[in-house]
Scaffold this active site. Structure first.
Site, mmCIF file in Angstrom:
data_model
loop_
_atom_site.group_PDB
_atom_site.id
_atom_site.type_symbol
_atom_site.label_atom_id
_atom_site.label_comp_id
_atom_site.label_asym_id
_atom_site.label_seq_id
_atom_site.Cartn_x
_atom_site.Cartn_y
_atom_site.Cartn_z
ATOM 1 N N THR A 33 -1.183 36.063 39.618
ATOM 2 C CA THR A 33 -0.670 36.281 40.972
ATOM 3 C C THR A 33 -1.595 35.614 41.981
ATOM 4 O OG1 THR A 33 -1.948 38.307 41.272
ATOM 5 C CG2 THR A 33 0.319 38.564 40.466
ATOM 6 N N ASP A 34 -1.049 35.342 43.155
ATOM 7 C CA ASP A 34 -1.923 35.096 44.293
ATOM 8 C C ASP A 34 -2.633 36.411 44.581
ATOM 9 O OD1 ASP A 34 -3.187 33.956 46.474
ATOM 10 O OD2 ASP A 34 -1.354 33.162 47.359
ATOM 11 N N TRP A 35 -3.704 36.352 45.377
ATOM 12 C CA TRP A 35 -4.563 37.523 45.569
ATOM 13 C C TRP A 35 -3.785 38.637 46.304
ATOM 14 C CZ3 TRP A 35 -6.168 34.346 42.504
ATOM 15 C CH2 TRP A 35 -7.451 34.296 41.982
ATOM 16 N N GLY A 46 -0.785 39.571 45.276
ATOM 17 C CA GLY A 46 0.640 39.269 45.179
ATOM 18 C C GLY A 46 1.409 40.467 44.649
#
Length: 816
Positions: A311-313, A315
């Site tokens: 994931t993005d941070w 997400g």
């Protein structure tokens, strides 16, 4: 255009680390000296100290066998720890207390994966970013420094159209990643420039997916050639920063596949990045990190991706407030979707994952598949191989790489009466514009780099031997220092939510400028813009030129032109700005972008003629913002706090819109001038009838007086009986070597069946229609130099796929 939008996560997560005054104490890695076992003359490490050889300790076995043995032995708690990142020190500034966040082995890195001593699995390290490695340059109780190279921003790199050069940039980035002890660089970023106001467009490459994909693939191949990994991002349809953790993008399957996924598809197939980063946004009602059709069906089954998805941070969290309230992302749905690693990872997610495994809500089968992919990633890292990194990358060589790349990415937008090159070192130059003295290296947020020194335009021109008007320099320098300091204070007072703003220009009297016009031979005027992660740009005073900038251009142009002298504008910007209202006032415009740490030298190389500019625009510069097809659907509704955004323009983004609907831009996609001229001739097709593939060859000759490179662009105009199509689309490109005056080169560019195809939703297939196709060969999307035609006898069903990305709301898409 006033803006009262509430920003969710309008912040660089890494800025938070700086503000939190964290202590950079490293966590201990896997014990380096486990006992040894000797069996039949072979020596093995007994990681779990049980006195016997376990399967995962047996290095005679395949990696696959050893990983399967580890997974079989792992507890639910261990699987959860593997599938959740190790956190990020300093995140409490944003999230409130979230529990233990371990600092990884490289201070300033963005996060990493857990170590498991009993299996001999070390903690791995991931770090930003797209313009070079982002780590802490100075460490506690350490006299050494850890600076990295700030490379040109994404828009600058893409504007080179030079895949060989981009691979060299990637190799230089990879060298720093490896030698500073990092396993994966969280880059490149290749989201489509749907709208020029996106605050992160500087990180991204283009409005066109072919350019985006080919640029990213070259950079990935360069970085990964050094034995470290990449994370291509943000997958997918992450085209704005406003409310980025919650915004719901409504997009048709055709637009998703033809525009927003195509660059990722090219990158995956041509470079196999180690990791893909899922994006923050919702897509047709569901978080991308929880979409199985995106992360498994398309990415893995259709494209053959072999790595991990992270994931993005944060997400999957609907804003930092939800974290502060103790909520978790939907970890079960994320795992089922094929999102293997949740970053940066917080204890509430780990708890939810363990509970789901214990209750059976998450099957062991899914958790094991995700775990296996993460272990496969770990087994290929330098950390796993116990690579002894030096903390001494080749910064001198890499500075040379960035200097050359920045120069090659510069785009000469205008050059009347040979205003450039200006090589005279005896005559005086007047250097106007605050940005000439407060030069912008790159954008802000996770895409910025902690480099040691940036070469400003002032320094670059001085070093190159130019004679600069001293009185102007002495006036501007303190002004630039003062406004920079004020901007720093403003951002500090606003906290980590503050975005960069345009710096105010210095007021000058007409008589003073007239005096400069009398004593100087030429005026260089820099206009600067910056933007960053966590917020989008605005029209007033950002996309549009400010009144004080117009006043400066008017006064300088009038004074210098009255004396028969020339005015050159240098654009130190990351993304598109309005140019139509002022471009006729000046003699030359050099788009220098945000060219990285050596940028001042790179500009001097180009304006002096040492390097002939060969960059081309990878996006359209419209006459006005309102001409942008997505202008009325950006950043979304409701206007004061957008929750959703509808991509009504469909596939008509950038030049696909401008050319199809006959909207005149200020500077078109693919445009860029040179100090020389080129002739195109001898266009040949390998066949008049398409059969599996077709090669286009064209000869380019330098017909001018200086050496230069040319970018050849191949557009295709396809029949549109079964579905509407853009007037033409870029399908191939190539760049010549540096051709001497009179020298020629023949380029050969190949078209595949998929290059001919459009995506038909009603058939869930990529289909190339039967009929006549026109090949348009140009030096820009408007300036077509040669044409040819070929025929497709029968419709080609290039690829059948499963239906995906069902709409959550109906809307009418733009059609010609």
């Amino acid at each position: 255009m006033k803006k009262t939008i509430i920003k969710t996560a309008r912040v660089s997560l890494l800025t938070a680390l700086v503000l939190s005054n964290v202590s950079w104490n490293s966590i201990s890695d896997v014990e380096t000296n486990p006992p040894l076992l000797t069996i039949k003359g072979f020596t093995f490490k007994d990681y779990n100290r049980n006195g016997k050889l376990d399967l995962w300790e047996d290095t005679r076995l395949s990696v696959d066998q050893r990983i399967d043995a580890i997974i079989k032995e792992m507890t639910n708690a261990e699987k959860a720890a593997l599938l959740i990142g190790t956190g990020m020190p300093g995140i409490e500034v944003l999230t409130g207390p979230v529990g233990d966040s371990k600092q990884g082995l490289v201070p300033g890195a963005a996060g990493g994966t857990e170590a498991f001593e009993r299996f001999g699995i070390p903690a791995t390290v991931v770090a930003d970013g797209p313009a070079g490695l982002r780590i802490e340059p100075i460490r506690e109780n350490d006299s050494k420094t850890y600076y990295a190279t700030a490379f040109p921003v994404g828009t600058a790199l893409a504007s080179t159209w030079n895949k060989t050069l981009l691979e060299e940039v990637g190799k230089a980035m990879g060298n720093e990643v490896k030698e500073y002890g990092v396993d994966v660089l969280l880059a490149p970023a290749l989201n489509i420039h749907r709208n020029p106001l996106n605050g992160r467009n500087f990180e991204y490459y283009s409005e066109d997916p072919l350019i985006s994909g080919k640029t990213a693939a070259a950079i990935v191949n360069g970085i990964q050639s050094q034995g470290v990994g990449t994370s291509i991002k943000h997958f997918a349809v992450n085209n704005e920063e406003t409310n980025r953790l919650t915004i719901n993008a409504h997009v048709s399957e055709r637009a998703i596949r033809e525009l927003y996924l195509k660059g990722f598809e090219i990158t995956v197939k041509e470079s196999q990045p180690w990791t893909v980063m899922s994006s923050y946004n919702r897509l047709n009602g569901e978080y991308t990190s929880a979409r199985k059709d995106l992360l498994t069906q398309v990415l893995r089954e259709e494209w053959g991706f072999k790595g991990i998805v992270m994931t993005d941070w944060f997400g999957g969290f609907p804003g930092f407030e939800s974290i502060q309230n103790g909520s978790s992302s939907d970890v079960v749905q994320q795992m089922i979707a094929g999102n293997d690693l949740l970053m940066p990872g917080i204890p509430v997610q780990k708890k939810a994952l363990i509970e789901a495994l214990e209750s059976g809500k998450l099957s062991q089968e899914v958790a094991n598949a995700n775990s296996k992919r993460i272990l496969e990633y770990i087994f290929r890292t330098p950390t796993f191989a116990k690579y002894k990194y030096s903390d001494k990358p080749n910064l001198v060589k890499n500075a040379e790489v960035t200097r050359n790349a920045a120069a090659e990415g510069m785009v000469l937008l205008k050059n009347e009466k040979i205003a450039l090159p200006f090589a005279d070192r005896q005559k005086e130059v007047s250097l106007f514009g605050v940005t000439s003295y407060a030069w912008i290296t790159g954008g802000t947020g996770s895409g910025s780099v902690n480099n040691k020194h940036t070469v400003s335009l002032l320094e670059g021109l001085t070093t190159a031997g130019y004679k600069l008007d001293k009185e102007l320099v002495d006036l501007y320098k303190p002004h630039a220092e003062k406004v920079l300091a004020a901007d720093k204070e403003r951002r500090k007072s606003k906290g980590i939510l503050a975005l960069p703003e345009r710096l105010p220009e210095m007021k000058m009297e007409d008589a003073f400028i007239a005096k400069k016009a009398a004593s100087s031979e030429i005026a260089f005027v820099t206009l600067g813009r910056n933007s960053g992660e966590g917020g989008d740009r605005v029209v007033d005073n950002d996309f549009d030129i400010a009144a004080e900038e117009i006043e400066m251009l008017d006064k300088v142009s009038k004074a210098f032109h009255e004396k028969g002298k020339k005015v050159v504008v240098i654009l130190n910007i990351g993304g598109v700005i309005e140019t139509a209202s002022w471009k006729d006032k000046v003699d030359a415009i050099l788009l220098a972008w945000q060219p990285g740490q050596e940028g001042g030298h790179s500009v001097a190389d180009v304006v002096s003629g040492k390097i002939n500019p060969s960059g081309k625009l990878t996006m359209t510069f419209p006459m006005k913002y309102a001409d942008t097809p997505s202008a009325k659907n950006f950043p979304g509704i409701p206007a004061d706090n957008p929750k959703e955004v509808t991509y009504e323009e469909g596939v008509y983004v950038g030049y696909r819109y401008f050319n199809t609907f006959n909207i005149k831009p200020s500077f078109e996609f693919g445009f860029g001038k040179s100090y020389t001229t080129f002739d195109y001739s001898a266009v040949k097709l390998s066949s008049q009838t398409f059969n599996n593939s077709l090669t286009v060859s064209v000869t380019v000759k330098n017909t001018g007086k200086v050496a230069g490179k040319e970018v050849v662009q191949v557009y295709l105009s396809a029949p549109s009986k079964s579905i509407d199509k853009p007037k033409e689309e870029l399908k191939a490109f190539g760049k010549t070597k540096a051709l001497k005056p009179g020298e020629s080169e023949t380029l050969k560019l190949t078209l595949s069946p998929k290059d001919l195809a459009s995506f038909l939703e009603n058939k869930s297939a990529w289909i190339a229609e039967a009929g006549n196709y026109k090949v348009l060969i140009g030096d820009s999307s408007e300036n077509i130099r040669q044409t040819a035609e070929f025929f497709v006898a029968n419709e080609i069903v290039v690829e059948k796929v499963k239906k995906a990305f069902a709409l959550d709301t109906q809307f009418t898409e733009l059609k010609p």
